[in-house]
Structure formats: C-alpha cells, structure tokens
Design an enzyme around this catalytic site. Structure first.
Site, PDB file in Angstrom:
ATOM      1  N   GLU A  20      71.043  50.776 -10.082  1.00 49.00           N
ATOM      2  CA  GLU A  20      70.257  49.550 -10.287  1.00 49.00           C
ATOM      3  C   GLU A  20      70.749  48.421  -9.367  1.00 49.00           C
ATOM      4  OE1 GLU A  20      67.697  49.836 -12.036  1.00 49.00           O
ATOM      5  OE2 GLU A  20      68.051  51.225 -13.700  1.00 49.00           O
ATOM      6  N   HIS A  64      73.382  45.057 -17.826  1.00 50.21           N
ATOM      7  CA  HIS A  64      72.264  45.891 -18.304  1.00 50.21           C
ATOM      8  C   HIS A  64      72.817  46.960 -19.234  1.00 50.21           C
ATOM      9  CE1 HIS A  64      69.067  48.824 -18.490  1.00 50.21           C
ATOM     10  NE2 HIS A  64      69.798  49.717 -17.854  1.00 50.21           N
ATOM     11  N   HIS A 107      71.552  49.730 -22.926  1.00 50.04           N
ATOM     12  CA  HIS A 107      70.465  50.338 -23.685  1.00 50.04           C
ATOM     13  C   HIS A 107      70.610  49.989 -25.165  1.00 50.04           C
ATOM     14  CE1 HIS A 107      70.406  53.567 -20.240  1.00 50.04           C
ATOM     15  NE2 HIS A 107      70.015  52.368 -19.834  1.00 50.04           N
ATOM     16  N   GLU A 164      69.323  31.321 -35.652  1.00 51.78           N
ATOM     17  CA  GLU A 164      70.035  30.989 -34.410  1.00 51.78           C
ATOM     18  C   GLU A 164      69.359  31.571 -33.155  1.00 51.78           C
ATOM     19  OE1 GLU A 164      72.892  29.073 -33.850  1.00 51.78           O
ATOM     20  OE2 GLU A 164      72.684  28.402 -35.914  1.00 51.78           O
ATOM     21  N   HIS A 177      63.423  51.576 -22.401  1.00 58.77           N
ATOM     22  CA  HIS A 177      64.639  51.773 -21.605  1.00 58.77           C
ATOM     23  C   HIS A 177      65.809  50.924 -22.138  1.00 58.77           C
ATOM     24  CE1 HIS A 177      66.499  52.069 -17.292  1.00 58.77           C
ATOM     25  NE2 HIS A 177      67.426  51.838 -18.209  1.00 58.77           N
TER      26      HIS A 177
HETATM   27  P1  13P Z   1      73.832  54.047 -13.320  1.00 60.42           P
HETATM   28  O1  13P Z   1      74.800  55.053 -13.910  1.00 60.42           O
HETATM   29  O2  13P Z   1      73.383  54.425 -11.933  1.00 60.42           O
HETATM   30  O3  13P Z   1      74.389  52.648 -13.398  1.00 60.42           O
HETATM   31  O4  13P Z   1      72.512  54.095 -14.203  1.00 60.42           O
HETATM   32  C1  13P Z   1      72.553  53.833 -15.571  1.00 60.42           C
HETATM   33  C2  13P Z   1      71.350  53.134 -16.067  1.00 60.42           C
HETATM   34  O5  13P Z   1      71.391  52.618 -17.148  1.00 60.42           O
HETATM   35  C3  13P Z   1      70.136  53.086 -15.213  1.00 60.42           C
HETATM   36  O6  13P Z   1      69.202  52.191 -15.724  1.00 60.42           O
HETATM   37 ZN    ZN Z   2      69.472  51.788 -17.891  1.00 60.76          ZN
END
Ligand code: 13P
Ligand code: ZN
Length: 284
Positions: A113, A136, A138, A166, A207
């Site tokens: 990313e 980033h 999940h 909050e 995602h």
């Molecule tokens: P990477 O291992 O390349 O960072 O990818 C993980 C991910 O969450 C892609 O969206």
């Molecule tokens: Zn990801």
C-alpha cells in the site's frame, strides 16, 4: 549513540503494531504503518550509501527528500517486534521512487500500500503541518459495518456519532468510505486521498480502515473509537429500535466540547444558537 532499532520512534511503532494485533485488527500480514521521520529521529539513523534503489511512478513531489519509516510487505504484526530490521525499513523518497536507507533485510520491501501511504502523507501535510503518521488495519467492526452501511460518508458516520457520545468529539470530520476496490493500487490511493481532503479516517469497504494523524496514539485512538462505535451500533440495531442521539443532542455535545462537526451532516435548523453554555463560560 542509540542504535536506530532501539530509538524511541521504532519502539513506538513496534508497540503500536503489537497492540493492534492484540486488538484483533491485524490478522496474518494485515495492516501497514508509516511515519515521516523528524530531524531528531534522523540523528539516530546511520547515513550510509542507499542499500537499494527502487523506481515508482507518480511519486508526489512534496514527498521527495522525506525519510519514512514504514512496515514491510508481508510483515506479521504479531511478531514484528522480534524482526525489526527485517519487517521495518526507512526509505528516502526520490523523484523516481525511493532509496532504502535502513532495514528491509532479507530482500523485504515496503508495504504493497506504498502509494496510499505516500499520497496520504502528501495530502494531509497540506492540511496539517504537524501530520506525520498513516495507519491501516483490518479493525473488524469498522470492516463489518462497511458491509451493511451505504457507501457514502454521511450514512457511515451518523450512526457512529449517534451511539457513542464521544464519537463526534474524536472524529468531528466524520469517516470517509470507499466502495470495494483492489488493494495496493494507485487508484485506491487516489480515491483515498480525495476522502482525506475532508477527514482523517477512511474505510475501505469489505477490507479495513486507515487513519492519519500527528502520532501513533492519535491514529490508534481514532480507529479504536470508530471500531467501538461500529460494534455498539451493530450489536444493538436489530435488538431494539432506537434513534440514538438526536441532531440536537449532538449539537449540544459539540457546543460544550467545542468541536465543529462536518458540514451538512447534522440539521441544526430548529435549534437556536447559544442555547447551551459551556461549563467554562459558566464558571467565569
Ligand atoms: P502488506 O503486507 O503488503 O502491507 O499488505 C497488507 C494489507 O493490509 C494490504 O491492504
Ligand atoms: Zn489491508
């Protein structure tokens, strides 16, 4: 001199990645993190010749010359702290791509990313001179809620504001949301940046989520709040019909805690201005 792998910025990052994994936000190699290094961080960085050079198109010009600490593609946040020089690296952004100047042992390379990280930094720096971090992951409730919410910012944000007082204080700019897109592409990065003009949080439907901010704790806290509000919303929405906090209630929270909610999300038309006085004002 402290080795760079023992520096405070690296410790902060490895604490963050482990904490995120503990929260269940980073299964397997899920998630990636980057941070623009300050002069004081660079003092601890050995300045040898670049280890490797890579060519990448569409590098944002404002990022050229910056040093970025960034996680390796494929790194597992559960044990990144035990493989610091392999699963982390520092890149110096160049006009043609980047130079690896530290880390990424065993032929590792920056996260898939990378486009998103570079473009997100460039965008947020235009808005906040002190911006430094992109995270980033999940986070499961934020991701699950993206399956049932409409994919527009207002539809995703308002229920989160309404179930946790909050929320509007932590993310008054709201949450941007993108429909599903292929990860790791220039396109998803460009669409993310569009959202980051207005807010600091973006959900990628089906995602995960990303946050931008001044430090790791700032980004962690933003995601933690969205994820908790999404969990409360999803746990309660089918068990009992409820409205949540009204526009008036949210308006009152904003007045007392002095935040400006994202324009166009709330309807204040029925509310007179200055009805709620801030506690600080009352004390004077
Ligand atoms: P990477 O291992 O390349 O960072 O990818 C993980 C991910 O969450 C892609 O969206
Ligand atoms: Zn990801």
């Amino acid at each position: 001199m402290v080795l760079f792998e023992q520096s405070s910025i690296v410790k902060e990052l490895t604490t963050l990645t482990y904490d995120m994994w503990s929260k269940g936000w980073d299964e397997y190699n899920g998630g990636n993190v980057s941070c623009i290094l300050r002069d004081e961080d660079l003092e601890q960085l050995p300045r040898d010749e670049p280890i490797k050079q890579a060519t990448v198109e569409d590098i944002p010009f404002s990022m050229v010359g910056k040093y970025i600490l960034i996680t390796a593609s494929g790194s597992h946040f559960r044990n990144l702290k035990d493989h610091i020089k392999r699963d982390l690296g520092v890149i110096k952004v160049t006009e043609k791509g980047y130079d690896i100047v530290w880390g990424f042992l065993e032929n590792r390379r920056p996260t898939s990313e990378l486009y998103m990280h570079l473009l997100a930094h460039a965008q947020r720096l235009e808005i906040d001179f002190n911006h430094r971090v992109v995270v980033h992951n999940h986070a499961p409730n934020a991701a699950a809620y993206s399956l049932i919410s409409d994919h527009d910012d207002k539809s995703y944000t308002l229920p989160l504001w309404r179930v946790l007082t909050e929320s509007i204080v932590v993310f008054p700019d709201g949450v941007g949301i993108l429909p599903w897109e292929l990860p790791g592409t220039l396109d998803i990065a460009l669409h993310t940046v569009e959202k980051l003009r207005k807010c600091r949080l973006v959900v990628w439907a089906f995602h995960g989520i990303l946050a931008t901010g001044r430090d790791f704790q700032d980004c962690f806290g933003l995601i933690e709040t969205v994820d908790k509000a999404a969990m409360i919303h999803m746990k309660t929405r089918t068990s009992r019909q409820y409205e949540g906090l009204s526009d008036d209630d949210l308006y009152a929270v904003c007045q007392v805690l002095k935040v400006q909610p994202r324009e166009g999300f709330l309807d204040f038309s029925k509310r007179g201005q200055n009805e709620v006085k801030n506690i600080i004002t009352n004390l004077q």
